[in-house]
Design a protein around this motif. Structure first.
Motif, PDB file in Angstrom:
ATOM      1  N   LEU A   1      38.048  46.075   4.879  1.00 29.56           N
ATOM      2  CA  LEU A   1      36.976  45.788   5.818  1.00 29.56           C
ATOM      3  C   LEU A   1      36.169  44.558   5.426  1.00 29.56           C
ATOM      4  O   LEU A   1      35.835  43.665   6.211  1.00 29.56           O
ATOM      5  N   ALA A   2      35.886  44.601   3.997  1.00 35.54           N
ATOM      6  CA  ALA A   2      35.169  43.408   3.379  1.00 35.54           C
ATOM      7  C   ALA A   2      35.703  41.972   3.795  1.00 35.54           C
ATOM      8  O   ALA A   2      34.948  41.008   4.233  1.00 35.54           O
ATOM      9  N   HIS A   3      37.335  42.235   3.718  1.00 34.78           N
ATOM     10  CA  HIS A   3      37.829  41.017   4.102  1.00 34.78           C
ATOM     11  C   HIS A   3      37.811  40.635   5.463  1.00 34.78           C
ATOM     12  O   HIS A   3      37.318  39.422   5.920  1.00 34.78           O
ATOM     13  N   LEU A   4      38.216  41.583   6.375  1.00 36.80           N
ATOM     14  CA  LEU A   4      38.274  41.387   7.646  1.00 36.80           C
ATOM     15  C   LEU A   4      36.771  41.053   8.484  1.00 36.80           C
ATOM     16  O   LEU A   4      36.584  40.340   9.349  1.00 36.80           O
ATOM     17  N   ALA A   5      35.704  41.426   7.598  1.00 37.48           N
ATOM     18  CA  ALA A   5      34.310  41.048   8.031  1.00 37.48           C
ATOM     19  C   ALA A   5      33.953  39.361   7.795  1.00 37.48           C
ATOM     20  O   ALA A   5      32.907  39.297   7.890  1.00 37.48           O
ATOM     21  N   GLY A   6      34.810  38.760   7.202  1.00 42.11           N
ATOM     22  CA  GLY A   6      34.422  37.292   6.796  1.00 42.11           C
ATOM     23  C   GLY A   6      34.123  37.290   5.469  1.00 42.11           C
ATOM     24  O   GLY A   6      33.489  36.293   5.021  1.00 42.11           O
ATOM     25  N   ASP A   7      34.958  38.097   4.447  1.00 41.19           N
ATOM     26  CA  ASP A   7      34.869  38.219   2.929  1.00 41.19           C
ATOM     27  C   ASP A   7      33.324  38.344   2.780  1.00 41.19           C
ATOM     28  O   ASP A   7      32.462  37.472   2.094  1.00 41.19           O
ATOM     29  N   GLN A   8      32.886  39.561   2.883  1.00 43.36           N
ATOM     30  CA  GLN A   8      31.395  39.953   2.746  1.00 43.36           C
ATOM     31  C   GLN A   8      31.521  41.086   1.739  1.00 43.36           C
ATOM     32  O   GLN A   8      31.853  42.078   2.165  1.00 43.36           O
ATOM     33  N   PRO A   9      31.549  40.671   0.291  1.00 40.68           N
ATOM     34  CA  PRO A   9      32.010  41.587  -0.500  1.00 40.68           C
ATOM     35  C   PRO A   9      31.173  42.941  -0.660  1.00 40.68           C
ATOM     36  O   PRO A   9      31.469  44.205  -1.048  1.00 40.68           O
ATOM     37  N   TYR A  10      29.740  42.977   0.041  1.00 40.38           N
ATOM     38  CA  TYR A  10      28.847  44.065  -0.159  1.00 40.38           C
ATOM     39  C   TYR A  10      29.504  45.112   0.678  1.00 40.38           C
ATOM     40  O   TYR A  10      29.186  46.465   0.802  1.00 40.38           O
TER      41      TYR A  10
END
Lengths: 240, 240
Positions: free
Chosen positions: A60-69
């Motif tokens: 999901l972090a990747h699918l959200a546009g690489d948002q690691p949090y």
């Protein structure tokens, strides 16, 4: 000034968290706060997917546009509008009206804000993740959402490991109109742009030379997730 | 339990108000609470029309489906998604993506909930008025909304002159899923229906013999404001 208003006015989006978990009683309070929200015609059209699986979080972090949090936050809640519940109770339900998509979006916003404020009042922090809609179909499949149910946004929650400045907002004179819509006064925007230029140039992370006008109008002059209409329509939503 | 969570859990929709005004400092706090809300990509796409004109209030009360508290509440705020602001700054902005309508609806929900909770924490009460969408075009004209700006809902605020019971919500086990969507367990709905039958039969006003399932699935089996798609499209929104 009430302590609720103090909590509201102290909001900052938190994107860096300690490793500490949110304890079960606090999470229960956050969920109960969400459930207490107003619901249009009492339809109760929200489903929350709490993602605890570490691999799903990474994805999901990747699918959200690489948002690691999205992966590192103690909790990650995905807010979905959900008419599958009503369809299951009565298959005559046909939630394909655009009106019902508006209700779903508004009610998810109201419920999620209850959750975020409850968390913030407990000393926790969080951030909304609209970026899930960049890969709506993939997120939908990962969470196994049925027909008549659609992903809207995520909410990261956890113990803050940063203390960002307050981000300046457009002033009330721009947002609040009396009795009828008042045309925009560009002087107000110029003044706000100066405030935001100073904010962008001096903030603790992601410093840049830009103004609010430049930031938002360049975003809105391009394509904005053009797949969303097809995604919703494919779920049997917002068709008419 | 924080006092913010207590405020959230104590929410009841208030539809009967005393004649007392909301004082200016309290209204200012309520507005500032709204402004402090999260905003998707900081786009800030909400406009609030504060309606103080008595004739407009009467007209809005009628247009909302004859809801007299729209006229009698101390304050009535109309929440609109507003991309006209951005279009005025840069005419290259074209907010006709469905994505941007989702953002508008979610962000209005988040901001309005900040306002409602701020008010509730001050001992005031309120209720959302989605009924404005029943006459969206007429409300739009009454408030002189420009292209790229659309009415979403109203919010009545004032000093409560009633103390309704808490309305039971669907339980967390129905709303919250873990890692993936869980199919509805109809036993949970049957149990909730019994709770709601008892609530509807015993509440202080608008008593009826009905269950939640009956109420909501009969609403959703019919047409739900079928004019909304045309209204949004006419405002240059949600077209693609």
């Amino acid at each position: 000034m009430t302590s609720t208003i103090e909590t509201i006015l102290s909001h900052r989006s938190i994107r860096k968290f300690t490793d500490q978990a949110i304890d079960a009683a606090q999470l229960e309070s956050i969920v109960q706060a969400g459930l207490a929200a107003s619901s249009s015609s009492m339809l109760q059209v929200v489903s929350i997917i709490r993602v605890t699986d570490k691999e799903k979080r990474q994805r999901l972090a990747h699918l959200a546009g690489d948002q690691p949090y999205v992966a590192s936050a103690a909790e990650f809640l995905v807010f979905c509008m959900d008419y599958q519940r009503h369809f299951t109770i009565n298959p005559q339900v046909n939630p394909d009206f655009t009106e019902l998509t508006l209700i779903g979006a508004v009610d998810c916003g109201i419920m999620a804000q209850n959750c975020l404020l409850a968390a913030e009042s407990l000393g926790l922090g969080g951030v909304y993740i609209g970026g899930l809609r960049s890969s709506a179909q993939e997120v939908d499949e990962l969470l196994n959402l049925p027909q008549h149910s659609a992903v809207l946004f995520g909410l990261c929650l956890g113990h803050p490991d940063q203390a960002p400045q307050l981000k300046p907002r457009l002033p009330a004179k721009v947002i609040v109109h009396e009795n009828q819509y008042q045309p925009l006064n560009l002087d107000d925007i110029n003044e706000y742009d100066k405030t935001m230029q100073a904010y962008y140039a001096s903030r603790s992370s992601n410093q840049k030379q830009s103004s609010w006008s430049q930031e938002v109008t360049s975003k809105l002059a391009g394509e904005c997730r053009p797949h969303i209409k097809g995604y919703l329509n494919g779920k049997g939503l917002a068709k008419r």
